[in-house]
Design a protein around this motif. Structure first.
Motif, PDB file in Angstrom:
ATOM      1  N   THR A 247       0.834  -1.204   0.000  1.00  0.00           N
ATOM      2  CA  THR A 247       0.000   0.000   0.000  1.00  0.00           C
ATOM      3  C   THR A 247       0.869   1.254   0.000  1.00  0.00           C
ATOM      4  OG1 THR A 247      -1.806  -1.126   1.160  1.00  0.00           O
ATOM      5  CG2 THR A 247      -1.783   1.286   1.248  1.00  0.00           C
ATOM      6  N   LYS A 248       1.905   1.257   0.825  1.00  0.00           N
ATOM      7  CA  LYS A 248       2.836   2.398   0.863  1.00  0.00           C
ATOM      8  C   LYS A 248       3.483   2.606  -0.507  1.00  0.00           C
ATOM      9  CE  LYS A 248       5.741   2.179   4.304  1.00  0.00           C
ATOM     10  NZ  LYS A 248       6.593   1.549   5.356  1.00  0.00           N
ATOM     11  N   TYR A 249       3.829   1.507  -1.164  1.00  0.00           N
ATOM     12  CA  TYR A 249       4.479   1.611  -2.474  1.00  0.00           C
ATOM     13  C   TYR A 249       3.514   2.130  -3.539  1.00  0.00           C
ATOM     14  CZ  TYR A 249       6.454   0.417  -6.955  1.00  0.00           C
ATOM     15  OH  TYR A 249       6.892   0.499  -8.249  1.00  0.00           O
ATOM     16  N   TYR A 250       2.330   1.536  -3.622  1.00  0.00           N
ATOM     17  CA  TYR A 250       1.400   1.903  -4.695  1.00  0.00           C
ATOM     18  C   TYR A 250       0.840   3.309  -4.551  1.00  0.00           C
ATOM     19  CZ  TYR A 250       1.426  -2.706  -6.862  1.00  0.00           C
ATOM     20  OH  TYR A 250       1.806  -3.841  -7.527  1.00  0.00           O
ATOM     21  N   LEU A 251       0.762   3.820  -3.328  1.00  0.00           N
ATOM     22  CA  LEU A 251       0.305   5.206  -3.149  1.00  0.00           C
ATOM     23  C   LEU A 251       1.242   6.194  -3.831  1.00  0.00           C
ATOM     24  CD1 LEU A 251      -0.889   5.199   0.588  1.00  0.00           C
ATOM     25  CD2 LEU A 251      -2.317   5.453  -1.470  1.00  0.00           C
ATOM     26  N   LYS A 252       2.500   5.824  -3.972  1.00  0.00           N
ATOM     27  CA  LYS A 252       3.496   6.709  -4.590  1.00  0.00           C
ATOM     28  C   LYS A 252       3.857   6.293  -6.024  1.00  0.00           C
ATOM     29  CE  LYS A 252       5.701   7.759  -0.155  1.00  0.00           C
ATOM     30  NZ  LYS A 252       6.983   7.700   0.625  1.00  0.00           N
ATOM     31  N   LEU A 254       1.674   4.904  -8.873  1.00  0.00           N
ATOM     32  CA  LEU A 254       0.418   4.503  -9.492  1.00  0.00           C
ATOM     33  C   LEU A 254       0.591   3.963 -10.906  1.00  0.00           C
ATOM     34  CD1 LEU A 254      -1.856   7.478  -8.312  1.00  0.00           C
ATOM     35  CD2 LEU A 254      -1.633   5.206  -7.298  1.00  0.00           C
ATOM     36  N   HIS A 276      -7.551  -5.605  -4.290  1.00  0.00           N
ATOM     37  CA  HIS A 276      -7.635  -4.174  -4.614  1.00  0.00           C
ATOM     38  C   HIS A 276      -7.910  -3.924  -6.097  1.00  0.00           C
ATOM     39  CE1 HIS A 276      -6.358  -2.892  -0.597  1.00  0.00           C
ATOM     40  NE2 HIS A 276      -5.542  -3.933  -0.610  1.00  0.00           N
TER      41      HIS A 276
END
Length: 363
Positions: A247-252, A254, A276
């Motif tokens: 989640t931390k990775y995909y928020l930054k 996309l 997701h």
């Protein structure tokens, strides 16, 4: 056949296409062999002018050879490490009549202390040969030094340490595996799509996953395509930890459209993508039950099989030939890499690994 070379029991087995155990039962009249097979074996003995005295004299000495394996503890019946262990066990049983005994030692892949503890146990067992997966580099080097001091031959499987005196390495071409994965990824992504490399391990520096990643990056480095390739290491296989890190990775990030998992845990990442609803292409290693399930669900596009059962079986064979026939195996024995897709996975699920006897009779 080279007439100047002594005919071996393996030659007889290969000629008749049976296991060496079957040939041995006929030679020593132990029974449990069909009349048809027995007839063919006796004919082959005459045709090939086989003299069993060499093997018989070896067995008559009554000397047993004790093999120990030191492999990661299988997390479940469906884990990757269950397969090479099974390959070692089944082949050791096949060689039981030839004085081969076997003891398995398993270490916790997440604890260096467990590896160190089990290396001491292996040395206490006073083995004649060791089959080793050296996934903890520094600790493995210390163990290898002790093996060499005791003049105990050892075989690496699945991963290796360079510039060592191992009898052989039996496993995949690690760098080549990464290169193949990259080529597959390139075929299902657009030239501008970003890629994530995921290492699910406590420390990449203490494993061979960096070699796999190097091979992956090397492929894209040799093409004209420009794309962003990032990597993360998640030191856990706990679902909660994985979800937090992804989640931390995909928020930054996309724009990530492809994910390559460098070990057999691709299903853990695929489940996150499924929950997701992320349209991400995925490639991972090994035909484990959970990976197959996610492939059928459409969340894993390619699996690269490294034939783990085969690796374990070949390792025992290499030590057996070294003990009995003083035959030094090839330093490098690479297993084929099989590329699996959704449309062929059922075939590979039904496909039986070569039996120990059939494998030995063909090599």
């Amino acid at each position: 056949m080279d007439k100047s070379r002594r005919t071996t029991i393996q030659d007889i087995a290969k000629f008749v296409n049976v296991s060496i155990g079957t040939v041995d039962r006929v030679i020593h009249n132990r029974g449990n062999v069909s009349p048809d097979k027995k007839k063919k074996i006796l004919e082959a003995i005459k045709i090939l002018n086989f003299n069993p005295n060499f093997l018989a004299s070896t067995l008559a000495l009554g000397k047993q050879r004790h093999i120990c394996s030191l492999l990661p503890c299988p997390a479940s019946k469906n884990s990757f490490w269950q397969l090479p262990k099974k390959g070692v066990e089944q082949t050791a049983v096949e060689y039981k009549d030839f004085g081969i005994t076997y003891t398995a030692f398993d270490y916790d892949l997440n604890k260096e202390s467990s590896f160190i503890e089990k290396t001491s146990a292996v040395l206490d067992a006073n083995p004649d040969g060791v089959i080793l997966a050296p996934l903890f580099r520094e600790e493995s080097l210390l163990f290898i030094k002790k093996l060499e001091e005791k003049q105990i031959p050892y075989v690496f499987i699945d991963s290796f340490l360079p510039e060592q005196k191992n009898l052989s390495y039996i496993g995949p071409d690690l760098k080549g595996g990464g290169y193949v994965a990259a080529k597959l990824m390139s075929s299902i992504l657009k030239p501008s799509d970003d890629i994530l490399i995921v290492n699910l391990i406590k420390s990449v520096k203490n494993s061979n996953l960096d070699i796999i990643e190097k091979g992956f990056r090397e492929y894209f480095g040799s093409t004209a395509n420009e794309r962003n390739i990032k990597s993360i290491t998640i030191p856990s296989i706990d679902e909660r930890d994985i979800n937090i890190e992804l989640t931390k990775y995909y928020l930054k990030n996309l724009d990530t459209k492809g994910v390559f998992v460098t070990n057999s845990k691709a299903s853990l990442i695929a489940k996150y993508h499924n929950i997701h609803e992320l349209p991400v292409k995925m490639i991972g290693f090994d035909l484990l039950e959970e990976n197959i399930k996610e492939m059928k669900n459409g969340t894993i596009d390619y699996l690269i099989s490294q034939r783990p059962f085969f690796q374990g079986s070949m390792a025992v064979k290499a030590l057996f030939h070294f003990f009995i026939y003083k035959k030094i195996p090839s330093k490098l024995q690479l297993v084929p890499l099989d590329i699996i897709i959704k449309e062929t996975v059922d075939y590979y699920m039904d496909f039986k690994e070569p039996t120990v006897g059939n494998f030995l009779s063909k090599n």
